[in-house]
Motif scaffolding. Structure first.
Motif, PDB file in Angstrom:
ATOM      1  N   SER A  92       0.869  -1.314   0.059  1.00 37.28           N
ATOM      2  CA  SER A  92      -0.149   0.126  -0.039  1.00 37.28           C
ATOM      3  C   SER A  92       0.747   1.212  -0.219  1.00 37.28           C
ATOM      4  CB  SER A  92      -1.024  -0.021   1.203  1.00 37.28           C
ATOM      5  OG  SER A  92      -1.858  -1.076   1.143  1.00 37.28           O
ATOM      6  N   ILE A  93       2.002   1.238   0.642  1.00 33.90           N
ATOM      7  CA  ILE A  93       3.110   2.289   0.715  1.00 33.90           C
ATOM      8  C   ILE A  93       3.704   2.451  -0.841  1.00 33.90           C
ATOM      9  CG2 ILE A  93       5.362   3.220   1.589  1.00 33.90           C
ATOM     10  CD1 ILE A  93       4.114   1.967   4.378  1.00 33.90           C
ATOM     11  N   PHE A  94       4.151   1.292  -1.133  1.00 30.99           N
ATOM     12  CA  PHE A  94       4.895   1.099  -2.302  1.00 30.99           C
ATOM     13  C   PHE A  94       4.198   1.779  -3.549  1.00 30.99           C
ATOM     14  CE2 PHE A  94       6.366  -1.611  -5.936  1.00 30.99           C
ATOM     15  CZ  PHE A  94       7.707  -1.156  -6.041  1.00 30.99           C
ATOM     16  N   LEU A  98       5.636   5.319  -6.062  1.00 30.56           N
ATOM     17  CA  LEU A  98       6.047   5.426  -7.539  1.00 30.56           C
ATOM     18  C   LEU A  98       4.934   6.384  -8.145  1.00 30.56           C
ATOM     19  CD1 LEU A  98       6.143   1.429  -7.997  1.00 30.56           C
ATOM     20  CD2 LEU A  98       8.045   3.316  -7.400  1.00 30.56           C
ATOM     21  N   SER A  99       5.487   6.958  -9.254  1.00 31.42           N
ATOM     22  CA  SER A  99       4.834   7.757 -10.028  1.00 31.42           C
ATOM     23  C   SER A  99       5.425   7.817 -11.569  1.00 31.42           C
ATOM     24  CB  SER A  99       4.661   9.255  -9.530  1.00 31.42           C
ATOM     25  OG  SER A  99       3.890   9.950 -10.450  1.00 31.42           O
ATOM     26  N   LEU A 172       8.984   5.936   4.859  1.00 30.55           N
ATOM     27  CA  LEU A 172       8.981   6.858   3.918  1.00 30.55           C
ATOM     28  C   LEU A 172       8.939   6.410   2.549  1.00 30.55           C
ATOM     29  CD1 LEU A 172      11.159   9.598   5.480  1.00 30.55           C
ATOM     30  CD2 LEU A 172       8.912   9.294   6.078  1.00 30.55           C
ATOM     31  N   LEU A 173       9.752   5.685   2.256  1.00 28.17           N
ATOM     32  CA  LEU A 173      10.327   5.147   1.015  1.00 28.17           C
ATOM     33  C   LEU A 173      10.442   3.665   0.928  1.00 28.17           C
ATOM     34  CD1 LEU A 173      10.717   5.147  -2.106  1.00 28.17           C
ATOM     35  CD2 LEU A 173      12.785   6.079  -1.604  1.00 28.17           C
ATOM     36  N   GLY A 174       9.735   2.743   0.411  1.00 31.09           N
ATOM     37  CA  GLY A 174       9.935   1.168   0.306  1.00 31.09           C
ATOM     38  C   GLY A 174      10.339   0.915  -1.321  1.00 31.09           C
ATOM     39  N   ILE A 201      10.337   7.119  -8.786  1.00 26.00           N
ATOM     40  CA  ILE A 201      10.043   7.424  -7.367  1.00 26.00           C
ATOM     41  C   ILE A 201       9.327   8.760  -7.089  1.00 26.00           C
ATOM     42  CG2 ILE A 201      11.068   8.012  -5.007  1.00 26.00           C
ATOM     43  CD1 ILE A 201      11.716   4.974  -5.971  1.00 26.00           C
ATOM     44  N   ASN A 202       8.198   8.760  -6.471  1.00 24.83           N
ATOM     45  CA  ASN A 202       7.288   9.784  -6.524  1.00 24.83           C
ATOM     46  C   ASN A 202       8.035  10.706  -5.024  1.00 24.83           C
ATOM     47  OD1 ASN A 202       5.222  11.562  -5.775  1.00 24.83           O
ATOM     48  ND2 ASN A 202       3.662  10.015  -5.777  1.00 24.83           N
ATOM     49  N   TRP A 203       8.778  11.570  -5.234  1.00 24.67           N
ATOM     50  CA  TRP A 203       9.103  12.515  -4.186  1.00 24.67           C
ATOM     51  C   TRP A 203       8.286  13.138  -3.302  1.00 24.67           C
ATOM     52  CZ3 TRP A 203      13.163  10.307  -2.167  1.00 24.67           C
ATOM     53  CH2 TRP A 203      14.284   9.876  -2.782  1.00 24.67           C
TER      54      TRP A 203
END
Length: 215
Positions: A92-94, A98-99, A172-174, A201-203
């Motif tokens: 759900s985080i992953f 991403l974008s 924060l980022l996986g 990566i969706n910063w």
């Protein structure tokens, strides 16, 4: 009359407790050429869906064990809860990390924190890549926030162990380094997949998570 009015409410409460597969915020092919549509479709609609279904089944069994006061059954169910619950939390985080408009570098406070805690963005990128490449078998590489120290931290977790539940770090980022995340496109060459993933990566999402846990 009262029982008739209560029935839908109770049904609603029961259904609310079920976990469901979240929609992706983009199409399956949106991350191409970095992650192809076939991988995204299988990863989301089959792998993540299986974690959700198995989590619901496990929670139901756990509720029964709690109701019966069966501690042995509760303990026996904990590995399945950790694995499927972690799989649901992690993915759900992953997806939001991403974008199709991702890549590049973060801005503002997050970039400043990365420079403070890792020396530079490039050094951070190298460290997270190395931690992710180094996962033996299946697992995840993470950028987390250590709330006690007020610092960013890199960690690797085996299998579907959720970062916060097993290390206390706020995710924060996986980066998913299970083979199902890349094998159809990158075969067994995990470093090539890791090189590619930085392009999506969706910063903005990572920054939102950072700002939220700093409050």
């Amino acid at each position: 009359r009262l029982s008739r009015g209560l029935a839908p409410a109770l049904g609603y409460l029961g259904s609310r407790q079920k976990h469901s597969l979240p929609d992706l915020p983009y199409d399956y092919g949106a991350l191409e050429p970095h992650i192809n549509a076939e991988i995204m479709q299988l990863h989301h609609s089959k792998h993540h869906a299986a974690y959700v279904n198995n989590l619901n089944v496990t929670e139901e069994k756990y509720q029964e064990a709690l109701a019966k006061g069966d501690v042995t059954a509760q303990i026996a169910l904990q590995p399945a809860l950790k694995f499927n619950g972690g799989g649901h939390i992690n993915h759900s985080i992953f997806w939001t990390n991403l974008s199709p408009n991702g890549g590049g570098e973060p801005k503002g406070e997050l970039l400043e924190a990365i420079k403070r805690d890792f020396g530079s963005f490039e050094k951070f990128k190298e460290k997270l890549t190395a931690a992710s490449v180094g996962v033996q078998g299946s697992g995840w590489g993470w950028l987390g926030f250590n709330k006690e120290r007020g610092q960013l931290q890199i960690a690797a977790c085996p299998n579907q162990d959720p970062l916060q539940g097993t290390t206390g770090l706020i995710p924060l980022l996986g980066i998913d380094v299970w083979e199902h995340a890349y094998y159809l496109q990158y075969k067994n060459v995990r470093p090539d997949y890791l090189k590619a993933i930085w392009n999506v990566i969706n910063w903005e999402n990572v920054t939102e998570r950072y700002m939220a846990c700093k409050k």
